[in-house]
Design a protein around this motif. Structure first.
Motif, PDB file in Angstrom:
ATOM      1  N   GLY A  53    -144.989  69.994 -18.808  1.00  0.00           N
ATOM      2  CA  GLY A  53    -145.446  69.016 -17.857  1.00  0.00           C
ATOM      3  C   GLY A  53    -145.601  69.572 -16.450  1.00  0.00           C
ATOM      4  O   GLY A  53    -146.030  68.576 -15.490  1.00  0.00           O
ATOM      5  N   ALA A  54    -145.196  70.786 -16.188  1.00  0.00           N
ATOM      6  CA  ALA A  54    -145.314  71.280 -14.833  1.00  0.00           C
ATOM      7  C   ALA A  54    -147.030  71.565 -14.356  1.00  0.00           C
ATOM      8  O   ALA A  54    -147.662  71.772 -15.334  1.00  0.00           O
ATOM      9  CB  ALA A  54    -144.577  72.406 -14.458  1.00  0.00           C
ATOM     10  N   ALA A  55    -147.306  71.268 -12.818  1.00  0.00           N
ATOM     11  CA  ALA A  55    -148.424  72.012 -12.602  1.00  0.00           C
ATOM     12  C   ALA A  55    -148.136  73.452 -12.187  1.00  0.00           C
ATOM     13  O   ALA A  55    -147.082  73.562 -11.266  1.00  0.00           O
ATOM     14  CB  ALA A  55    -148.900  71.188 -11.503  1.00  0.00           C
ATOM     15  N   VAL A  56    -148.866  74.359 -12.601  1.00  0.00           N
ATOM     16  CA  VAL A  56    -148.574  75.597 -12.406  1.00  0.00           C
ATOM     17  C   VAL A  56    -149.703  76.525 -11.645  1.00  0.00           C
ATOM     18  O   VAL A  56    -151.046  76.361 -12.030  1.00  0.00           O
ATOM     19  CB  VAL A  56    -148.266  76.374 -13.775  1.00  0.00           C
ATOM     20  CG1 VAL A  56    -148.273  77.810 -13.521  1.00  0.00           C
ATOM     21  CG2 VAL A  56    -147.010  75.598 -14.410  1.00  0.00           C
ATOM     22  N   THR A  57    -149.450  77.436 -10.833  1.00  0.00           N
ATOM     23  CA  THR A  57    -150.141  78.240 -10.347  1.00  0.00           C
ATOM     24  C   THR A  57    -149.770  79.779 -10.712  1.00  0.00           C
ATOM     25  O   THR A  57    -148.450  79.980 -10.524  1.00  0.00           O
ATOM     26  CB  THR A  57    -150.358  78.317  -8.636  1.00  0.00           C
ATOM     27  OG1 THR A  57    -150.913  77.100  -8.332  1.00  0.00           O
ATOM     28  CG2 THR A  57    -151.256  79.419  -8.222  1.00  0.00           C
ATOM     29  N   SER A  92    -148.905  73.263  -6.212  1.00  0.00           N
ATOM     30  CA  SER A  92    -148.439  73.171  -7.739  1.00  0.00           C
ATOM     31  C   SER A  92    -146.943  72.902  -7.645  1.00  0.00           C
ATOM     32  O   SER A  92    -146.205  73.302  -6.852  1.00  0.00           O
ATOM     33  CB  SER A  92    -148.759  74.563  -8.263  1.00  0.00           C
ATOM     34  OG  SER A  92    -150.131  74.572  -8.454  1.00  0.00           O
ATOM     35  N   ASP A  93    -146.417  72.379  -8.942  1.00  0.00           N
ATOM     36  CA  ASP A  93    -144.977  72.231  -9.084  1.00  0.00           C
ATOM     37  C   ASP A  93    -144.318  73.709  -9.024  1.00  0.00           C
ATOM     38  O   ASP A  93    -143.291  73.792  -8.376  1.00  0.00           O
ATOM     39  CB  ASP A  93    -144.707  71.653 -10.195  1.00  0.00           C
ATOM     40  CG  ASP A  93    -145.069  70.348 -10.417  1.00  0.00           C
ATOM     41  OD1 ASP A  93    -145.237  69.697  -9.259  1.00  0.00           O
ATOM     42  OD2 ASP A  93    -145.364  69.502 -11.483  1.00  0.00           O
ATOM     43  N   ARG A 131    -155.965  74.832 -17.373  1.00  0.00           N
ATOM     44  CA  ARG A 131    -154.747  74.171 -17.438  1.00  0.00           C
ATOM     45  C   ARG A 131    -153.781  74.372 -16.178  1.00  0.00           C
ATOM     46  O   ARG A 131    -152.905  73.950 -15.977  1.00  0.00           O
ATOM     47  CB  ARG A 131    -154.016  74.384 -18.596  1.00  0.00           C
ATOM     48  CG  ARG A 131    -154.827  73.937 -20.062  1.00  0.00           C
ATOM     49  CD  ARG A 131    -154.106  74.201 -21.292  1.00  0.00           C
ATOM     50  NE  ARG A 131    -152.960  73.527 -21.352  1.00  0.00           N
ATOM     51  CZ  ARG A 131    -151.961  73.759 -22.333  1.00  0.00           C
ATOM     52  NH1 ARG A 131    -152.132  74.659 -23.231  1.00  0.00           N
ATOM     53  NH2 ARG A 131    -151.112  72.765 -22.374  1.00  0.00           N
ATOM     54  N   ILE A 132    -154.119  75.783 -15.426  1.00  0.00           N
ATOM     55  CA  ILE A 132    -153.317  76.088 -14.428  1.00  0.00           C
ATOM     56  C   ILE A 132    -154.360  76.527 -13.466  1.00  0.00           C
ATOM     57  O   ILE A 132    -155.349  76.845 -13.643  1.00  0.00           O
ATOM     58  CB  ILE A 132    -152.489  77.268 -14.682  1.00  0.00           C
ATOM     59  CG1 ILE A 132    -153.061  78.711 -15.047  1.00  0.00           C
ATOM     60  CG2 ILE A 132    -151.436  77.045 -15.999  1.00  0.00           C
ATOM     61  CD1 ILE A 132    -152.271  79.740 -15.264  1.00  0.00           C
ATOM     62  N   ALA A 133    -153.943  76.907 -12.226  1.00  0.00           N
ATOM     63  CA  ALA A 133    -154.499  77.622 -11.272  1.00  0.00           C
ATOM     64  C   ALA A 133    -154.374  79.013 -11.261  1.00  0.00           C
ATOM     65  O   ALA A 133    -153.234  79.668 -11.112  1.00  0.00           O
ATOM     66  CB  ALA A 133    -154.232  77.188  -9.550  1.00  0.00           C
ATOM     67  N   VAL A 147    -146.428  74.552 -18.414  1.00  0.00           N
ATOM     68  CA  VAL A 147    -147.270  73.584 -18.663  1.00  0.00           C
ATOM     69  C   VAL A 147    -147.068  72.815 -19.636  1.00  0.00           C
ATOM     70  O   VAL A 147    -147.125  71.381 -19.766  1.00  0.00           O
ATOM     71  CB  VAL A 147    -148.751  74.284 -18.940  1.00  0.00           C
ATOM     72  CG1 VAL A 147    -149.650  73.408 -19.390  1.00  0.00           C
ATOM     73  CG2 VAL A 147    -149.360  75.038 -17.677  1.00  0.00           C
ATOM     74  N   GLN A 148    -146.746  73.121 -20.888  1.00  0.00           N
ATOM     75  CA  GLN A 148    -146.336  72.421 -21.991  1.00  0.00           C
ATOM     76  C   GLN A 148    -145.144  71.480 -21.599  1.00  0.00           C
ATOM     77  O   GLN A 148    -144.715  70.461 -22.342  1.00  0.00           O
ATOM     78  CB  GLN A 148    -146.022  73.188 -23.188  1.00  0.00           C
ATOM     79  CG  GLN A 148    -147.261  73.795 -23.916  1.00  0.00           C
ATOM     80  CD  GLN A 148    -146.884  74.781 -24.993  1.00  0.00           C
ATOM     81  OE1 GLN A 148    -145.706  75.309 -25.092  1.00  0.00           O
ATOM     82  NE2 GLN A 148    -147.775  75.075 -25.826  1.00  0.00           N
TER      83      GLN A 148
END
Length: 376
Positions: free
Chosen positions: A24-28, A2-3, A161-163, A21-22
């Motif tokens: 534009g990042a990929a999040v865990t 993830s980012d 939307r996230i891990a 997330v809003q």
């Protein structure tokens, strides 16, 4: 990979993940237990600091920004998840006469409405109330949320939307060549170029091995829940450091104690008795109202009540968003937006300087690791 990796799934971690997330990042997100089940669940949900004039302007800035956002945040979460956080603007009634002068000065400075109510008006507005000072104060714009529903909605809105990794303990933050590399958890390694620590009262433990220990320590607070009837209590009421919060369904929440007990979270008979006594002094009918629940939580106390929302010096890519003490609910949206701004390289929503790890913090402005002043 993830980012961005968020450690901690309380309201601060959940709202931080939402902002990222809003953006534009990929999040865990990694959480030791279940998301939102620590201090975020245990608190009262008042969307205001208690006695807000006692706090530094840096806390007021976060609170006011968040207060403006809350109606939209709750409406959005309800639309996205079907879970209504029950934001209720029933006002904050303050009965302590000695708070009148500083409250009015603070309100004039910050443009906040404070209504003065004499004892006759108070009886008409709150007939069940037994304490009637010559002059009471009402902050009519202050609301409260049902914080368990808020964290449920925030979690539900992030599903898919996230891990999301629950029941997973982070044992260590990994760094190499002055930069964060990820974390080591109870299930293995998670690589990440950017990590934000949102672990509340446990934050200092996690950052200490890196040589950066924010002045955050647990402050236990016990709560009592009465199973009342709708309409018996009209206002969130504050008196002698205790508060009474009416919920829409008639339940009445009473808080809270301030105890430096380390990481001991158990509720006590003494705490229950003190809360029940305070509740009945304010609203005598609660003496005959069943007590439904009694619990405790650990607030992340910091000097001045000022949270740490900042990059961690010496470890590029590592950030912290923790230490909100009693104000995680009311300052959470602004804190999440600010740390997301820093992570994503955006213009910050407010000046980040007061929240840096090395920023000066008042030793007597709010409860924290090194100072606990009654009522903060």
């Amino acid at each position: 990979m993830s980012d961005i990796l968020v450690i901690g799934g309380g309201i601060i971690g959940l709202l931080t993940a939402r902002e990222l997330v809003q953006g534009g990042a990929a999040v865990t997100l990694v959480e030791l237990g279940e998301t939102g089940r620590e201090s975020s669940w245990a608190g009262g949900g008042i969307v205001s600091p208690l006695y807000p004039w006692r706090y530094p302007d840096s806390v007021t800035a976060l609170a006011r920004w968040s207060q403006r956002l809350y109606p939209k945040l709750c409406a959005d979460l309800t639309a996205e998840t079907g879970i209504d956080p029950e934001l209720t603007a029933n006002g904050l009634l303050i009965l302590d006469p000695q708070e009148l002068e500083p409250a009015l000065a603070w309100a004039a400075t910050h443009g906040t409405e404070v209504q003065l109510i004499d004892s006759v008006q108070l009886h008409e507005a709150a007939p069940e109330l037994a304490v009637r000072p010559p002059t009471a104060m009402l902050l009519p714009a202050v609301g409260n949320v049902r914080n368990p529903r808020l964290v449920k909605a925030a979690r539900r809105a992030l599903e898919g939307r996230i891990a999301l990794r629950e029941q997973e303990e982070v044992h260590a933050i990994l760094a190499a060549d002055g930069r964060v590399a990820g974390v080591r958890t109870s299930r293995g390694l998670i690589q990440a170029d950017q990590v934000v620590v949102c672990t509340g009262a446990w934050t200092a433990r996690l950052l200490d091995p890196l040589g950066q220990r924010p002045d955050i320590a647990p402050v236990r607070g016990q709560m009592l829940l009465f199973k009342g009837r709708p309409g018996q209590i009209n206002y969130t009421t504050l008196w002698r450091e205790h508060y009474v919060i009416p919920r829409r369904d008639g339940r009445v929440l009473v808080g809270s104690t301030l105890e430096q007990t380390g990481f001991v979270k158990e509720a006590t008979a003494q705490g229950r008795e003190s809360l029940q006594r305070a509740a009945v002094e304010l609203y005598p009918h609660l003496a005959h109202t069943p007590i439904e629940a009694h619990w405790a939580g650990l607030r992340p106390g910091a000097p001045g009540g000022i949270p740490y929302i900042a990059p961690v010096p010496g470890t590029a890519g590592l950030y912290v968003n923790a230490g909100h003490y009693r104000n995680g609910i009311v300052t959470g949206p602004a804190s999440a937006r600010l740390v997301a701004d820093l992570l994503l390289g955006r213009d910050p929503v407010t000046d980040p300087a007061p929240y840096a790890l090395d920023a000066p913090r008042l030793s007597d402005g709010g409860a924290g690791a090194s100072s606990l002043r009654s009522g903060r």
